[in-house]
Write an enzyme that holds these catalytic residues in place. Structure first.
Site, PDB file in Angstrom:
ATOM      1  CB  CYS A 185      -0.738   0.352   1.114  1.00  0.00           C
ATOM      2  SG  CYS A 185      -1.819   0.978   1.391  1.00  0.00           S
ATOM      3  CB  CYS A 220      -2.729   3.410  -5.405  1.00  0.00           C
ATOM      4  SG  CYS A 220      -4.148   2.239  -4.561  1.00  0.00           S
TER       5      CYS A 220
END
Length: 271
Positions: free
Chosen positions: A79, A189
């Site tokens: 992440c 992302c």
């Protein structure tokens, strides 16, 4: 925790703000097929990209404590927002614990561009972080890096379906980057690879779109091998946990991967 106390037979903890990090699991399983992975989708606190840094740090510390309670030998953070906000705090709290974060593929994009302009698509939390800007200065000093936050993209992946506004939501940042001359795009992302078909509809088949699942998995593999913590026998697998609704996360996983999975709720102290 001293590295010498870590057990090679222990699991590897993997966490993301939601199900985005699942986009890296195939790469991790490919590089480390014998490892057992504990994947936490922190959907009860989604989205990280709109949270203050202190909030993300607190969640990262709490989830890591859960992994350690399960005997984890390493933590992987697929992440970008959590890596940027919390990895230094995690390493300071647990200096002997191997922790691998993820970074946008700025370096290979800078090498690949012909126009001298690359575009990075990510959450605001990633793009505003000191860690990301240091990465750009270090790895892309000779090119122009256009930063493009993508509000709503994470929600599109998490909620599924394709609402009426979705096509415009995906198109707007891509059109702006194209208009400004970016000829290589970076997905900053782990949710965004799940939107690649929609992205391709707007940019065509020829624009390079880089994501970092495989380099991330290879870095985790190198670290475990270097520390003598890689499993050499047995069959690996993945156990899924969430701070949100397990049934909802299980439905999302099946939608994105085509496979059914059992999802458990994190124990209360860690939710």
């Amino acid at each position: 925790m001293a590295a010498s106390r870590l057990a090679a037979g222990g699991p590897v903890g993997v966490f993301d703000s939601g199900i985005g990090g699942v986009s890296t699991l195939a790469a991790i399983r490919g590089q480390l097929p014998r490892e057992h992975l504990l994947y936490v989708a922190d959907t009860g606190h989604l989205p990280y990209g709109e949270r203050p840094q202190a909030y993300i740090v607190e969640r990262a510390l709490r989830i890591t404590e859960y992994f350690l309670s399960c005997g984890a030998k390493a933590v992987a953070i697929p992440c970008n927002t959590a890596t940027a906000a919390a990895i230094e705090a995690l390493r300071a709290r647990h200096p002997g614990l191997p922790i691998v974060g993820i970074e946008p593929a700025v370096k290979p994009a800078a090498r690949l561009t012909r126009s001298g302009i690359i575009g990075v698509l990510a959450t605001s939390g990633t793009l505003l972080s000191d860690r990301f800007h240091a990465l750009v200065r270090r790895q892309a000093a000779d090119v122009q890096v256009l930063l493009k936050p993508c509000p709503g993209w994470v929600t599109l992946v998490e909620e599924g379906g394709w609402p009426a506004h979705a096509d415009r939501l995906v198109a707007e940042p891509l059109e702006d980057l194209h208009r400004r001359g970016a000829d290589v795009l970076v997905l900053g992302c782990t949710h965004f690879p799940f939107l690649i078909e929609a992205i391709r509809r707007h940019i065509g088949p020829d624009v390079p779109v880089l994501e970092t699942g495989l380099p991330f998995a290879r870095q985790l593999q190198r670290l475990l091998l270097t520390l003598g913590l890689a499993r050499v026998a047995g069959e690996g697998g993945v156990s899924f946990f969430t701070s949100g609704d397990p049934a909802a996360v299980a439905r999302r996983l099946e939608r994105l991967t085509g496979r059914r999975a059992t999802v458990e709720r994190l124990p209360e102290p860690y939710c």
